[in-house]
Design an enzyme around this catalytic site. Structure first.
Site, PDB file in Angstrom:
ATOM      1  N   HIS A 122       3.872  -5.344 -19.616  1.00 49.36           N
ATOM      2  CA  HIS A 122       5.197  -5.956 -19.802  1.00 49.36           C
ATOM      3  C   HIS A 122       5.203  -7.268 -18.999  1.00 49.36           C
ATOM      4  O   HIS A 122       4.549  -7.361 -17.960  1.00 49.36           O
ATOM      5  CB  HIS A 122       6.237  -4.979 -19.240  1.00 49.36           C
ATOM      6  CG  HIS A 122       7.666  -5.361 -19.451  1.00 49.36           C
ATOM      7  ND1 HIS A 122       8.300  -6.295 -18.661  1.00 49.36           N
ATOM      8  CD2 HIS A 122       8.586  -4.926 -20.338  1.00 49.36           C
ATOM      9  CE1 HIS A 122       9.562  -6.412 -19.067  1.00 49.36           C
ATOM     10  NE2 HIS A 122       9.763  -5.589 -20.087  1.00 49.36           N
ATOM     11  N   ASP A 200       3.120   0.057 -12.590  1.00 51.35           N
ATOM     12  CA  ASP A 200       4.404  -0.200 -13.224  1.00 51.35           C
ATOM     13  C   ASP A 200       4.829   1.113 -13.886  1.00 51.35           C
ATOM     14  O   ASP A 200       4.307   1.497 -14.932  1.00 51.35           O
ATOM     15  CB  ASP A 200       4.260  -1.324 -14.263  1.00 51.35           C
ATOM     16  CG  ASP A 200       5.554  -1.556 -15.024  1.00 51.35           C
ATOM     17  OD1 ASP A 200       6.525  -0.815 -14.801  1.00 51.35           O
ATOM     18  OD2 ASP A 200       5.581  -2.494 -15.853  1.00 51.35           O
ATOM     19  N   GLN A 203       8.169   2.911 -17.624  1.00 51.00           N
ATOM     20  CA  GLN A 203       8.235   3.798 -18.799  1.00 51.00           C
ATOM     21  C   GLN A 203       7.718   5.196 -18.498  1.00 51.00           C
ATOM     22  O   GLN A 203       7.977   6.112 -19.275  1.00 51.00           O
ATOM     23  CB  GLN A 203       7.433   3.200 -19.978  1.00 51.00           C
ATOM     24  CG  GLN A 203       7.965   1.879 -20.502  1.00 51.00           C
ATOM     25  CD  GLN A 203       9.359   1.979 -21.129  1.00 51.00           C
ATOM     26  OE1 GLN A 203       9.863   3.072 -21.416  1.00 51.00           O
ATOM     27  NE2 GLN A 203      10.005   0.847 -21.316  1.00 51.00           N
ATOM     28  N   LYS A 226      16.530   3.279 -17.275  1.00 59.00           N
ATOM     29  CA  LYS A 226      15.654   3.870 -18.301  1.00 59.00           C
ATOM     30  C   LYS A 226      15.523   5.377 -18.105  1.00 59.00           C
ATOM     31  O   LYS A 226      14.738   6.038 -18.779  1.00 59.00           O
ATOM     32  CB  LYS A 226      14.267   3.217 -18.253  1.00 59.00           C
ATOM     33  CG  LYS A 226      14.276   1.740 -18.671  1.00 59.00           C
ATOM     34  CD  LYS A 226      12.877   1.201 -18.726  1.00 59.00           C
ATOM     35  CE  LYS A 226      12.828  -0.314 -18.734  1.00 59.00           C
ATOM     36  NZ  LYS A 226      13.289  -0.927 -19.978  1.00 59.00           N
ATOM     37  N   CYS A 366       8.857  -8.056 -24.666  1.00 65.77           N
ATOM     38  CA  CYS A 366       8.401  -8.646 -23.390  1.00 65.77           C
ATOM     39  C   CYS A 366       6.921  -8.342 -23.169  1.00 65.77           C
ATOM     40  O   CYS A 366       6.517  -7.994 -22.044  1.00 65.77           O
ATOM     41  CB  CYS A 366       9.213  -8.138 -22.208  1.00 65.77           C
ATOM     42  SG  CYS A 366      10.945  -8.546 -22.320  1.00 65.77           S
TER      43      CYS A 366
HETATM   44  C1  LIG Z   1       6.668  -1.272 -18.774  1.00 63.15           C
HETATM   45  C2  LIG Z   1       7.888  -2.000 -18.255  1.00 63.15           C
HETATM   46  N1  LIG Z   1       7.820  -2.622 -17.080  1.00 63.15           N
HETATM   47  C3  LIG Z   1       8.873  -3.268 -16.562  1.00 63.15           C
HETATM   48  C4  LIG Z   1      10.071  -3.334 -17.229  1.00 63.15           C
HETATM   49  C5  LIG Z   1      11.216  -4.081 -16.621  1.00 63.15           C
HETATM   50  O1  LIG Z   1      12.291  -3.217 -16.346  1.00 63.15           O
HETATM   51  P1  LIG Z   1      13.711  -3.797 -15.957  1.00 63.15           P
HETATM   52  O2  LIG Z   1      14.087  -4.760 -17.040  1.00 63.15           O
HETATM   53  O3  LIG Z   1      14.579  -2.599 -15.893  1.00 63.15           O
HETATM   54  O4  LIG Z   1      13.563  -4.476 -14.650  1.00 63.15           O
HETATM   55  C6  LIG Z   1      10.187  -2.718 -18.480  1.00 63.15           C
HETATM   56  C7  LIG Z   1      11.429  -2.816 -19.261  1.00 63.15           C
HETATM   57  O5  LIG Z   1      11.442  -2.770 -20.466  1.00 63.15           O
HETATM   58  C8  LIG Z   1       9.064  -2.033 -18.998  1.00 63.15           C
HETATM   59  O6  LIG Z   1       9.113  -1.423 -20.183  1.00 63.15           O
END
Ligand SMILES: Cc1ncc(COP(=O)(O)O)c(C=O)c1O
Length: 408
Positions: A122, A200, A203, A226, A366
């Site tokens: 992401h 990270d 998910q 999430k 993203c």
């Molecule tokens: C794999 C992953 N990392 C990071 C994020 C970023 O999360 P947030 O927008 O809640 O900060 C997301 C959000 O879609 C994600 O799917």
């Protein structure tokens, strides 16, 4: 798992009608629906106990502080960490920015050190590393996941004696590929003891049991929204030895120890990284969300989504007008990306919403480097959570057939 009627009582949005159709929410990777219990807990705190935390000595302040610190303990218990290793942030994005900037600014990384990330990340786990590499003159290396599929042994070949930090997603937000992070971390540690490993978990943490001690990651980042919690609250877990060494990312408020014209000293963990008035409402909501997830059971959630994903893959593969991305095997969990051949994903998402009341995501999610691997600029994405069931998949497949008939 509960019945769909029981879930409707917990998540009022599930009773909504969209253009006369019952809402089917398949956009959980973006954010999950809100349980009434979470919002009730936030309201109860806000209306009766709210004050600023860690500052005043009056009753409300003591209560607010207790709510906030109890939420921290709840998170720590959920991921099996020490309490002071849990830092509240705005979300996974802020957590990852915090680690990247702070670790580079603390000279833990030196100018010749290599940071290894993959092309399935992401943007929140991609861009901060690019930016700090530029600012602090570090090297960044990319593991190019062939056809967008992460391959562990191929990835390990990219660890060199210069690799000092690896940052990797535990579950792809586009393909739903579950990365075997526990094995990956063990194997990296076999090659090089001193590699800092950032996960990270945006998910993964909402969908499967996570034990940071077993995983042995140095950091993990995730978001409350999430996993049934409110927006604006997230978590950074970090090993105490690194957090102690790292310079704070933001300055002011409770992160301060002593300030004089001679300089400033900083508070102990975890407060050192929580500048300003924190999001107490968010923390209270996240704690309640965790309570709900624990009641359902993280093992049950993982099993339910595994079954649902494999059912959905089987059904979607029957639709010959679809191109499906990702591993399409047992390593895939809770997320599926696909396109209707020759049709823009935004058109598919719009029509599904209007004709059937099914909410899906369309776009690059993203993850533009991963889109490039797939040779596309966007996909349709469905993603499941506890309240989804096989009937939702059947309705989606009927909906996709309608959209295809409409557009072909
Ligand atoms: C794999 C992953 N990392 C990071 C994020 C970023 O999360 P947030 O927008 O809640 O900060 C997301 C959000 O879609 C994600 O799917």
């Amino acid at each position: 798992m509960l019945s769909s009627k029981e879930y409707e009582e917990i998540f009022p949005a599930l009773k909504r009608k969209i253009n006369g159709h019952k809402l089917i929410y398949l956009d959980n990777a973006a954010t999950t629906l809100r349980p009434k219990e979470v919002m009730d807990a936030v309201n109860e705190y806000s209306l009766n106990h709210h004050a600023n935390v860690h500052r005043s000595t009056h009753t409300l302040a003591a209560e607010a502080t207790k709510y906030y610190e109890d939420a921290r303990s709840k998170v720590a218990n959920f991921i099996n960490s020490e309490t002071e290793e849990v830092i509240f942030t705005k979300g996974a994005t802020e957590s990852l920015n915090l680690i990247a900037y702070s670790i580079a600014d603390s000279n833990i990384l030196r100018s010749d050190d290599e940071i290894l990330i993959s092309t399935i990340e992401h943007h929140a786990n991609f861009v901060p590393w690019q930016q700090i590499a530029k600012i602090f003159n570090l090297k960044i290396k990319y593991y190019p996941a062939k056809s967008g599929i992460f391959d562990l042994s191929d990835f390990l070949k990219h660890i060199t004696n210069k690799t000092r930090l690896v940052s990797i997603t535990a579950l792809s937000n586009v393909t739903g590929q579950l990365i075997p992070v526990n094995t990956l971390i063990k194997q990296i540690r076999n090659i090089r003891q001193d590699v800092i490993i950032v996960v990270d978990g945006a998910q993964a943490v909402p969908h499967l049991p996570i034990d940071v001690k077993k995983m042995d990651c140095d950091f993990i980042a995730f978001s409350g929204h999430k996993m049934l919690g409110p927006t604006g609250i997230g978590v950074l877990y970090g090993k105490r030895k690194y957090l102690n060494e790292m310079t704070p990312f933001l300055f002011g408020g409770e992160m301060i120890d002593k300030v004089s014209t001679d300089g400033t000293t900083f508070n102990v963990l975890p407060y050192k990284f929580e500048a300003g008035t924190p999001n107490v409402d968010g923390a209270v909501g996240l704690a309640k969300a965790i309570e709900i997830l624990e009641r359902i059971g993280m093992d049950n959630i993982q099993e339910h989504e595994k079954q649902l994903t494999s059912y959905a893959l089987k059904k979607l593969k029957e639709l010959d007008f679809l191109e499906i991305f990702g591993p399409q095997d047992e390593t895939q969990q809770s997320i599926i990306s696909f396109n209707i051949k020759g049709v823009h994903p935004h058109d598919v998402a719009h029509l599904l919403n209007d004709l059937t009341g099914i909410a899906i995501r369309s776009g690059h999610h993203c993850a533009q480097p991963l889109m490039k691997e797939f040779g596309t600029s966007a996909t349709c994405r469905i993603s499941f959570y506890v309240y989804n069931e096989e009937e939702d998949v059947d309705k989606l497949c009927d909906g996709l057939k309608k959209v295809w008939e409409w557009l072909k």
